[in-house]
Design a protein around this motif. Structure first.
Motif, PDB file in Angstrom:
ATOM      1  N   LEU A 171       0.813  -1.214   0.000  1.00 10.71           N
ATOM      2  CA  LEU A 171       0.000   0.000   0.000  1.00 10.71           C
ATOM      3  C   LEU A 171       0.849   1.269   0.000  1.00 10.71           C
ATOM      4  CD1 LEU A 171      -2.776  -0.993   2.578  1.00 10.71           C
ATOM      5  CD2 LEU A 171      -3.068  -0.683   0.118  1.00 10.71           C
ATOM      6  N   ASP A 172       2.110   1.149   0.379  1.00  9.57           N
ATOM      7  CA  ASP A 172       2.986   2.316   0.425  1.00  9.57           C
ATOM      8  C   ASP A 172       3.782   2.507  -0.872  1.00  9.57           C
ATOM      9  OD1 ASP A 172       2.360   3.147   3.095  1.00  9.57           O
ATOM     10  OD2 ASP A 172       3.496   1.427   3.821  1.00  9.57           O
ATOM     11  N   THR A 173       3.384   1.771  -1.917  1.00 10.53           N
ATOM     12  CA  THR A 173       4.022   1.950  -3.220  1.00 10.53           C
ATOM     13  C   THR A 173       3.792   3.374  -3.717  1.00 10.53           C
ATOM     14  OG1 THR A 173       3.695  -0.376  -3.781  1.00 10.53           O
ATOM     15  CG2 THR A 173       4.068   1.142  -5.610  1.00 10.53           C
ATOM     16  N   VAL A 174       4.869   3.994  -4.167  1.00 12.89           N
ATOM     17  CA  VAL A 174       4.786   5.387  -4.636  1.00 12.89           C
ATOM     18  C   VAL A 174       4.091   5.436  -5.996  1.00 12.89           C
ATOM     19  CG1 VAL A 174       6.110   7.401  -5.371  1.00 12.89           C
ATOM     20  CG2 VAL A 174       6.830   6.102  -3.356  1.00 12.89           C
ATOM     21  N   ILE A 175       3.161   6.379  -6.118  1.00 18.81           N
ATOM     22  CA  ILE A 175       2.475   6.625  -7.394  1.00 18.81           C
ATOM     23  C   ILE A 175       2.982   7.954  -7.946  1.00 18.81           C
ATOM     24  CG2 ILE A 175       0.263   7.138  -8.495  1.00 18.81           C
ATOM     25  CD1 ILE A 175      -1.052   5.194  -6.654  1.00 18.81           C
ATOM     26  N   GLU A 176       3.462   7.918  -9.164  1.00 19.17           N
ATOM     27  CA  GLU A 176       3.950   9.128  -9.795  1.00 19.17           C
ATOM     28  C   GLU A 176       2.780  10.005 -10.234  1.00 19.17           C
ATOM     29  OE1 GLU A 176       6.501   7.957 -12.970  1.00 19.17           O
ATOM     30  OE2 GLU A 176       7.948   6.939 -11.666  1.00 19.17           O
ATOM     31  N   GLU A 177       3.091  11.208 -10.672  1.00 19.90           N
ATOM     32  CA  GLU A 177       2.055  12.153 -11.091  1.00 19.90           C
ATOM     33  C   GLU A 177       1.132  11.532 -12.133  1.00 19.90           C
ATOM     34  OE1 GLU A 177       1.683  16.491 -13.349  1.00 19.90           O
ATOM     35  OE2 GLU A 177       3.624  15.578 -13.009  1.00 19.90           O
ATOM     36  N   GLY A 178      -0.184  11.546 -11.829  1.00 12.92           N
ATOM     37  CA  GLY A 178      -1.172  10.994 -12.754  1.00 12.92           C
ATOM     38  C   GLY A 178      -1.131   9.481 -12.870  1.00 12.92           C
ATOM     39  N   GLY A 179      -0.348   8.804 -11.997  1.00 15.45           N
ATOM     40  CA  GLY A 179      -0.260   7.345 -12.071  1.00 15.45           C
ATOM     41  C   GLY A 179       0.502   6.853 -13.287  1.00 15.45           C
ATOM     42  N   LYS A 180       1.529   7.616 -13.710  1.00 11.34           N
ATOM     43  CA  LYS A 180       2.249   7.274 -14.936  1.00 11.34           C
ATOM     44  C   LYS A 180       3.043   5.980 -14.816  1.00 11.34           C
ATOM     45  CE  LYS A 180       2.574  12.051 -16.542  1.00 11.34           C
ATOM     46  NZ  LYS A 180       3.465  13.205 -16.834  1.00 11.34           N
ATOM     47  N   ASN A 181       3.317   5.526 -13.595  1.00 13.61           N
ATOM     48  CA  ASN A 181       4.058   4.280 -13.424  1.00 13.61           C
ATOM     49  C   ASN A 181       3.146   3.065 -13.300  1.00 13.61           C
ATOM     50  OD1 ASN A 181       3.162   5.366 -10.961  1.00 13.61           O
ATOM     51  ND2 ASN A 181       4.711   4.268  -9.788  1.00 13.61           N
ATOM     52  N   LEU A 182       1.856   3.227 -13.639  1.00 16.32           N
ATOM     53  CA  LEU A 182       0.894   2.127 -13.607  1.00 16.32           C
ATOM     54  C   LEU A 182       0.261   1.964 -14.984  1.00 16.32           C
ATOM     55  CD1 LEU A 182      -0.946   2.930 -10.253  1.00 16.32           C
ATOM     56  CD2 LEU A 182       0.899   1.283 -10.594  1.00 16.32           C
ATOM     57  N   SER A 183      -0.233   0.755 -15.256  1.00 19.05           N
ATOM     58  CA  SER A 183      -0.944   0.512 -16.517  1.00 19.05           C
ATOM     59  C   SER A 183      -2.354   1.077 -16.424  1.00 19.05           C
ATOM     60  CB  SER A 183      -1.003  -0.988 -16.800  1.00 19.05           C
ATOM     61  OG  SER A 183      -1.857  -1.633 -15.864  1.00 19.05           O
ATOM     62  N   GLY A 184      -3.024   1.143 -17.584  1.00 19.73           N
ATOM     63  CA  GLY A 184      -4.393   1.656 -17.598  1.00 19.73           C
ATOM     64  C   GLY A 184      -5.325   0.815 -16.749  1.00 19.73           C
ATOM     65  N   GLY A 185      -5.188  -0.503 -16.842  1.00 20.12           N
ATOM     66  CA  GLY A 185      -6.044  -1.393 -16.048  1.00 20.12           C
ATOM     67  C   GLY A 185      -5.784  -1.263 -14.563  1.00 20.12           C
ATOM     68  N   GLN A 186      -4.519  -1.107 -14.176  1.00 24.09           N
ATOM     69  CA  GLN A 186      -4.197  -0.937 -12.762  1.00 24.09           C
ATOM     70  C   GLN A 186      -4.772   0.359 -12.223  1.00 24.09           C
ATOM     71  OE1 GLN A 186       0.075  -1.275 -13.051  1.00 24.09           O
ATOM     72  NE2 GLN A 186       0.078  -3.444 -12.489  1.00 24.09           N
ATOM     73  N   LYS A 187      -4.676   1.415 -13.018  1.00 27.99           N
ATOM     74  CA  LYS A 187      -5.234   2.702 -12.577  1.00 27.99           C
ATOM     75  C   LYS A 187      -6.748   2.607 -12.419  1.00 27.99           C
ATOM     76  CE  LYS A 187      -3.242   5.350 -15.770  1.00 27.99           C
ATOM     77  NZ  LYS A 187      -2.839   6.590 -16.480  1.00 27.99           N
ATOM     78  N   GLN A 188      -7.419   1.935 -13.340  1.00 30.77           N
ATOM     79  CA  GLN A 188      -8.875   1.808 -13.232  1.00 30.77           C
ATOM     80  C   GLN A 188      -9.263   1.020 -11.989  1.00 30.77           C
ATOM     81  OE1 GLN A 188     -10.625   0.319 -16.906  1.00 30.77           O
ATOM     82  NE2 GLN A 188     -10.961   2.429 -17.595  1.00 30.77           N
ATOM     83  N   ARG A 189      -8.531  -0.048 -11.702  1.00 25.80           N
ATOM     84  CA  ARG A 189      -8.867  -0.850 -10.513  1.00 25.80           C
ATOM     85  C   ARG A 189      -8.621  -0.063  -9.232  1.00 25.80           C
ATOM     86  NH1 ARG A 189      -5.694  -6.278 -11.974  1.00 25.80           N
ATOM     87  NH2 ARG A 189      -4.700  -4.889 -13.494  1.00 25.80           N
ATOM     88  N   LEU A 190      -7.590   0.766  -9.214  1.00 28.68           N
ATOM     89  CA  LEU A 190      -7.342   1.581  -8.020  1.00 28.68           C
ATOM     90  C   LEU A 190      -8.409   2.655  -7.846  1.00 28.68           C
ATOM     91  CD1 LEU A 190      -3.460   2.119  -7.963  1.00 28.68           C
ATOM     92  CD2 LEU A 190      -4.829   0.618  -6.521  1.00 28.68           C
ATOM     93  N   THR A 191      -8.889   3.238  -8.937  1.00 25.16           N
ATOM     94  CA  THR A 191      -9.947   4.253  -8.808  1.00 25.16           C
ATOM     95  C   THR A 191     -11.258   3.620  -8.347  1.00 25.16           C
ATOM     96  OG1 THR A 191     -10.417   4.054 -11.186  1.00 25.16           O
ATOM     97  CG2 THR A 191      -8.965   5.833 -10.503  1.00 25.16           C
ATOM     98  N   ILE A 192     -11.515   2.372  -8.781  1.00 27.74           N
ATOM     99  CA  ILE A 192     -12.706   1.663  -8.291  1.00 27.74           C
ATOM    100  C   ILE A 192     -12.554   1.373  -6.803  1.00 27.74           C
ATOM    101  CG2 ILE A 192     -14.049  -0.476  -8.455  1.00 27.74           C
ATOM    102  CD1 ILE A 192     -13.284  -0.530 -11.455  1.00 27.74           C
TER     103      ILE A 192
END
Length: 563
Positions: free
Chosen positions: A445-466
């Motif tokens: 849970l302490d994984t750093v997220i870069e600006e706009g979630g640029k270090n994550l895939s589209g699917g990962q970002k969608q699952r985190l927003t859900i």
């Protein structure tokens, strides 16, 4: 704001006394060969200079404190006011322009306040004081001051009046560059994919050149200020020396008084040059202040009530009552006469072609915009009769475009529920099908997220927003096409988990896939902003041609029947 100019005024008064002391030293001490007189008066001059320096430093300190405090307060007030505006006002002003006003414009106004406190009192006082002192020494010579000073002021006025419109153009040019930079940096991958780097660079260069030309032009106007004022003052000094020499020969003036008059004219020149530079700074500050004032004067079209009305028992949980909506930019209505009801705990599926108004409907329910006509009710109460805070507390929104903020996974998931513990967060991640990939991260849970979630895939970002919306534990969950980046297997697992874990929660699910919403309690079918079907999957297959065509195009319906 008050003490700073007072100390600066004290410095200016001391500065006006020095030419008189110099005149006394020349006319009394040097003429009579009185070294003691020269030394004592010289030390007195040095002490006045030292006191003036201390006053100037104190003024500088107060000016810095006041300007920085003012800039901070203005920035906070502007930022808070921007968040009180609706999406309509955002669209009218523009996000990039708001950013420029929050940063560059506030800095310009802050600099203007600083310079005003430090120099705006000193310059006019020195100018006026020099004229008065010259008149006291000799009124005939003083007339030279009365002629030259208004000429300089006239030059200042002409240049200032010509400069102000161009400073407004400069700020607009900065808005344009901010917009182009933001769009290009955000869409860098798309630009490279279409090999549009050259054309985008050329567009940016044109905007930069336009800004540079305007800046250089207004710089030329401002640059004319010092030479013109210097010519006027130097001509005045020549006149002082010319007539002063004659008056000295006639015994009307002393040599020291001539030196004092020249010093007063020099003080006037320096004061007016400083005033000219202040005017340039203040001109920019005024132009920026007007832009900031435009935002602060902008009233939101979405008024908030002081207290929410109480829910009406026995009413439908969500009700759209003859709702129509048109965006502020005009054009046709995005939604027209939409009416339906949803009971508590139901899942509502919304489907339709691109641009049919699905997202608009979700944004109206979340009250990002107010309806043009009709009413949207939750528990029998018009959503406009809820406070925005109470309404948003009820709703968990997963937008069409996944938006994450720089920080950690934990900080993003707790955005809507700061008190959520790790148990709540992991449960939300499990429902959103995101627990597995978060567990795979070394920091969890302490994984750093870069600006706009640029270090994550589209699917990962969608699952985190859900998961973020679920961690809020809302009464109404809006999923605006939030599984578009998920594969079919993950999408199916997500729908199953949502049915299992959101019991009692009313879910509004927008999707392009009929398979995603076919098991919803009710399905709303939109076509070009109009409601063309409402019911269960089976009911719509029987009585809604648009829905049948959607299912047929997605292989959910064969010519013979349901597959």
């Amino acid at each position: 704001m008050i003490l700073g100019p007072l100390f600066k005024l004290t410095e200016a008064i001391l500065e006006l006394m020095i030419p008189l002391l110099m005149a006394d030293i020349i006319d009394v001490g040097i003429r009579n060969g009185d070294r003691g007189y020269v030394v004592t008066h010289g030390l007195f001059m040095l002490s006045l200079g030292a006191i003036g320096l201390v006053c100037a430093l104190i003024c500088q300190y107060f000016a810095a404190v006041c300007a920085q405090g003012f800039g901070r307060s203005l920035r906070k007030t502007l930022f808070r006011h921007i968040f009180s505006l609706s999406q309509k006002e955002y669209g009218t002003i523009g996000t990039d322009s708001l950013i420029t006003r929050l940063t560059s414009d506030v800095n310009q106004v802050q600099t203007g306040v600083n310079m005003f406190i430090r120099l705006a009192v000193r310059a006019p006082f020195l100018t006026g004081g020099s004229i008065v002192m010259a008149l006291l020494i000799d009124w005939k010579i003083g007339l030279i001051f009365l002629v030259s000073t208004p000429l300089i002021v006239l030059v200042l006025y002409v240049i200032m009046s010509r400069s102000v419109p161009y400073y407004l153009q400069i700020q607009k040019g900065q808005d344009r560059i901010s917009r182009l930079a933001g769009e290009n940096l955000e869409g860098a991958r798309v630009i490279r994919a279409f090999s549009r780097q050259k054309s985008e660079v050329e567009t940016f260069d044109v905007a930069g050149d336009d800004l540079a030309k305007t800046t250089v032009y207004v710089g030329k106007i401002s640059a004319a200020l010092n030479p013109i004022t210097s010519v006027i003052v130097n001509l005045a000094i020549v006149a002082i020396v010319w007539f002063g020499a004659r008056f000295t020969d006639m015994g009307i003036l002393e040599q020291g008084q001539i030196i004092a008059l020249v010093n007063y004219m020099t003080q006037t020149l320096l004061a007016l040059i400083v005033l000219a530079n202040i005017i340039v700074v203040l001109t920019r500050a005024v132009a920026s202040a007007r832009r900031i004032a435009q935002v602060l004067e902008q009233q939101t079209s979405m008024q908030d009530v002081a207290e929410s009305q109480k829910a009406l028992s026995g009413s439908p949980y969500i009700e759209f009552e003859n709702v129509s909506f048109r965006y502020h930019s005009g054009g046709d209505e995005a939604l027209e006469k939409i009416s339906f009801q949803v009971d508590k705990g139901w899942t509502l599926g919304i489907i339709g072609g691109t641009g049919c108004g699905k997202t608009t409907l979700a944004r109206l329910l979340a009250r990002e915009y107010d309806v043009t006509a009709g009413k949207i009710k939750i528990e029998g109460v018009d959503i406009r009769d809820y406070t925005l805070a109470d309404l948003h507390q009820k709703i968990g929104l997963v937008p069409q475009t996944a938006m994450l903020f720089s920080g950690t996974i934990r900080s993003n998931l707790k955005l809507g529920n700061e008190t959520a513990d790790d148990t709540v967060l992991w449960k939300a991640l499990d429902t959103a099908q995101g627990a597995e990939f978060v567990h795979s991260k070394p920091d969890g849970l302490d994984t750093v997220i870069e600006e706009g979630g640029k270090n994550l895939s589209g699917g990962q970002k969608q699952r985190l927003t859900i998961a973020r919306a679920l961690a809020k534990q809302p009464q109404i969950l809006i999923l605006d096409d939030s599984a578009s980046a998920l594969d079919y297997a993950t999408d199916a697992a997500l729908r199953k988990a949502l049915r299992r874990d959101t019991r009692g929660m009313t879910v509004v699910m927008i999707s392009q896939r009929a398979s995603t919403i076919k098991n919803a309690d009710r399905i709303l079918v939109l076509d070009d902003g109009r409601m063309c079907g409402y019911g269960t999957h089976e009911q719509l297959l029987n009585n809604c041609e648009v829905y049948r065509e959607i299912c047929r195009s997605q292989k959910l319906l064969s010519e013979e029947g349901v597959q």
